[in-house]
Design a protein around this motif. Structure first.
Motif, mmCIF file in Angstrom:
data_model
loop_
_atom_site.group_PDB
_atom_site.id
_atom_site.type_symbol
_atom_site.label_atom_id
_atom_site.label_comp_id
_atom_site.label_asym_id
_atom_site.label_seq_id
_atom_site.Cartn_x
_atom_site.Cartn_y
_atom_site.Cartn_z
ATOM 1 N N UNK A 51 0.823 -1.205 0.000
ATOM 2 C CA UNK A 51 0.000 0.000 0.000
ATOM 3 C C UNK A 51 0.856 1.254 0.000
ATOM 4 N N UNK A 52 1.865 1.283 0.860
ATOM 5 C CA UNK A 52 2.747 2.452 0.923
ATOM 6 C C UNK A 52 3.524 2.627 -0.378
ATOM 7 N N UNK A 53 4.015 1.518 -0.936
ATOM 8 C CA UNK A 53 4.780 1.586 -2.176
ATOM 9 C C UNK A 53 3.897 2.050 -3.333
ATOM 10 N N UNK A 54 2.665 1.539 -3.387
ATOM 11 C CA UNK A 54 1.738 1.960 -4.436
ATOM 12 C C UNK A 54 1.431 3.451 -4.325
ATOM 13 N N UNK A 55 1.275 3.935 -3.103
ATOM 14 C CA UNK A 55 1.029 5.364 -2.901
ATOM 15 C C UNK A 55 2.225 6.200 -3.356
ATOM 16 N N UNK A 56 3.419 5.624 -3.241
ATOM 17 C CA UNK A 56 4.620 6.313 -3.732
ATOM 18 C C UNK A 56 4.561 6.482 -5.246
ATOM 19 N N UNK A 57 4.088 5.461 -5.960
ATOM 20 C CA UNK A 57 3.966 5.557 -7.416
ATOM 21 C C UNK A 57 2.929 6.610 -7.799
ATOM 22 N N UNK A 58 1.841 6.693 -7.048
ATOM 23 C CA UNK A 58 0.827 7.721 -7.300
ATOM 24 C C UNK A 58 1.427 9.110 -7.063
ATOM 25 N N UNK A 59 2.203 9.236 -6.001
ATOM 26 C CA UNK A 59 2.864 10.507 -5.710
ATOM 27 C C UNK A 59 3.811 10.901 -6.853
ATOM 28 N N UNK A 60 4.559 9.927 -7.380
ATOM 29 C CA UNK A 60 5.479 10.218 -8.483
ATOM 30 C C UNK A 60 4.731 10.687 -9.720
ATOM 31 N N UNK A 61 3.573 10.080 -9.983
ATOM 32 C CA UNK A 61 2.768 10.510 -11.132
ATOM 33 C C UNK A 61 2.238 11.930 -10.917
ATOM 34 N N UNK A 62 1.768 12.224 -9.737
ATOM 35 C CA UNK A 62 1.278 13.575 -9.452
ATOM 36 C C UNK A 62 2.403 14.605 -9.560
ATOM 37 N N UNK A 63 3.587 14.218 -9.114
ATOM 38 C CA UNK A 63 4.738 15.113 -9.228
ATOM 39 C C UNK A 63 5.064 15.386 -10.691
ATOM 40 N N UNK A 64 4.963 14.330 -11.526
ATOM 41 C CA UNK A 64 5.198 14.483 -12.957
ATOM 42 C C UNK A 64 4.174 15.421 -13.574
ATOM 43 N N UNK A 65 2.894 15.208 -13.270
ATOM 44 C CA UNK A 65 1.846 16.057 -13.822
ATOM 45 C C UNK A 65 1.998 17.498 -13.355
ATOM 46 N N UNK A 66 2.420 17.668 -12.102
ATOM 47 C CA UNK A 66 2.628 19.013 -11.572
ATOM 48 C C UNK A 66 3.735 19.731 -12.330
ATOM 49 N N UNK A 67 4.786 18.985 -12.664
ATOM 50 C CA UNK A 67 5.910 19.599 -13.376
ATOM 51 C C UNK A 67 5.514 20.054 -14.779
ATOM 52 N N UNK A 68 4.706 19.258 -15.478
ATOM 53 C CA UNK A 68 4.420 19.572 -16.887
ATOM 54 C C UNK A 68 3.142 20.379 -17.082
ATOM 55 N N UNK A 69 2.223 20.338 -16.103
ATOM 56 C CA UNK A 69 0.956 21.059 -16.297
ATOM 57 C C UNK A 69 0.709 22.139 -15.257
ATOM 58 N N UNK A 70 1.491 22.134 -14.184
ATOM 59 C CA UNK A 70 1.274 23.112 -13.120
ATOM 60 C C UNK A 70 0.533 22.493 -11.949
ATOM 61 N N UNK A 71 0.779 23.032 -10.776
ATOM 62 C CA UNK A 71 0.226 22.472 -9.543
ATOM 63 C C UNK A 71 -1.293 22.457 -9.557
ATOM 64 N N UNK A 72 -1.918 23.543 -9.981
ATOM 65 C CA UNK A 72 -3.379 23.614 -9.941
ATOM 66 C C UNK A 72 -4.008 22.601 -10.881
#
Length: 270
Positions: A51-72
């Motif tokens: 569960x914790x590891x899977x949440x890490x992958x979700x966090x990495x995807x959100x970080x990627x989207x934040x970098x290319x599309x912006x936080x909002x």
């Protein structure tokens, strides 16, 4: 798999992160249960920290989207939605969905007799393909199901497009592609039947008969069966065609019944 934003390729490189994103993409705009993500990533052997590891992958995807599309913007793309997560995108942003829509439109046009329009639409659908589905992603059992579905739809769309092009008289032009398809899908009798038909209409009866013998040998070697009744009938028609005197062969139009009914059953899986 390739993710682009504003011309920039931003596909994640970590294997498990890519696998997680692929599952979310196939189930775009649907809530994906966390247990389904864990099942996809580790099947029947998840680690204690899954569960914790899977949440890490979700966090990495959100970080990627934040970098290319912006936080909002990223907060609206990958959202927590009980019982898991939802990737929110429009269907025209996902090639697989665009392909499915174009394939459906092409099939409907062909069914209503609009052959030229159907051919164009089906060509447009197939141009979206760049290779095997998720060839660069390690797929678990959930993704495998999606991959098989999409590959089967691709084969069906190829069959429809070939059928449309043959109706438009593109027999010679289709021969090279059909030879490639029977090599890629050696147990697909429909492709073999279209190759035989195309060769005959192109004035290459000997090669058409050889193509039938090639199919017969493959089916016997791999499955111990004979070609379908429809293809056997097609072979008999070729053999029964009268031999013309040499002086009258040149320029004579060839005629052959259209693709025999019942030859489109596939014996191969994508």
């Amino acid at each position: 798999m390739e993710i682009r934003h504003g011309g920039e390729v931003c596909t994640p490189t970590a294997p498990k992160t890519r696998q997680t994103l692929a599952l979310l993409l196939f189930r775009a705009n649907q809530a994906v249960d966390t247990s389904a993500v864990i099942d996809e990533l580790w099947c029947d052997n998840p680690p204690r920290s899954s569960m914790t590891t899977m949440q890490t992958y979700i966090y990495q995807l959100r970080k990627l989207f934040s970098r290319v599309t912006g936080e909002d913007t990223q907060q609206k793309i990958l959202v927590s939605q009980p019982p898991g997560y939802c990737l929110r995108i429009s269907e025209d942003q996902l090639d697989a969905k665009v392909f499915e829509r174009l394939a459906t439109e092409g099939r409907e046009l062909l069914a209503t007799g609009h052959v030229e329009q159907a051919s164009r639409k089906l060509h447009e659908a197939l141009k979206l393909w760049r290779g095997r589905t998720l060839a660069d992603v390690s797929a678990g059992r959930l993704l495998e199901g999606h991959i098989v579905h999409l590959e089967e739809l691709r084969i069906t769309t190829l069959e429809l497009r070939c059928h449309a092009d043959l109706q438009l008289g593109a027999h010679r032009e289709l021969v090279p592609e059909l030879r490639s398809l029977v090599t890629e899908y050696p147990l697909n009798e429909w492709f073999h039947g279209q190759l035989i038909t195309a060769l005959h209409h192109a004035g290459r009866r000997g090669e058409a008969l050889q193509a039938y013998q090639n199919l017969r040998r493959v089916l016997d070697t791999e499955l111990g069966i004979e070609p379908s009744i429809a293809l056997q009938s097609l072979q008999r028609d070729l053999l029964a065609e009268p031999r013309l005197p040499a002086s009258s062969r040149a320029g004579r139009p060839l005629s052959l019944r259209g693709p025999a009914a019942g030859t489109n059953g596939r014996a191969s899986a994508a």
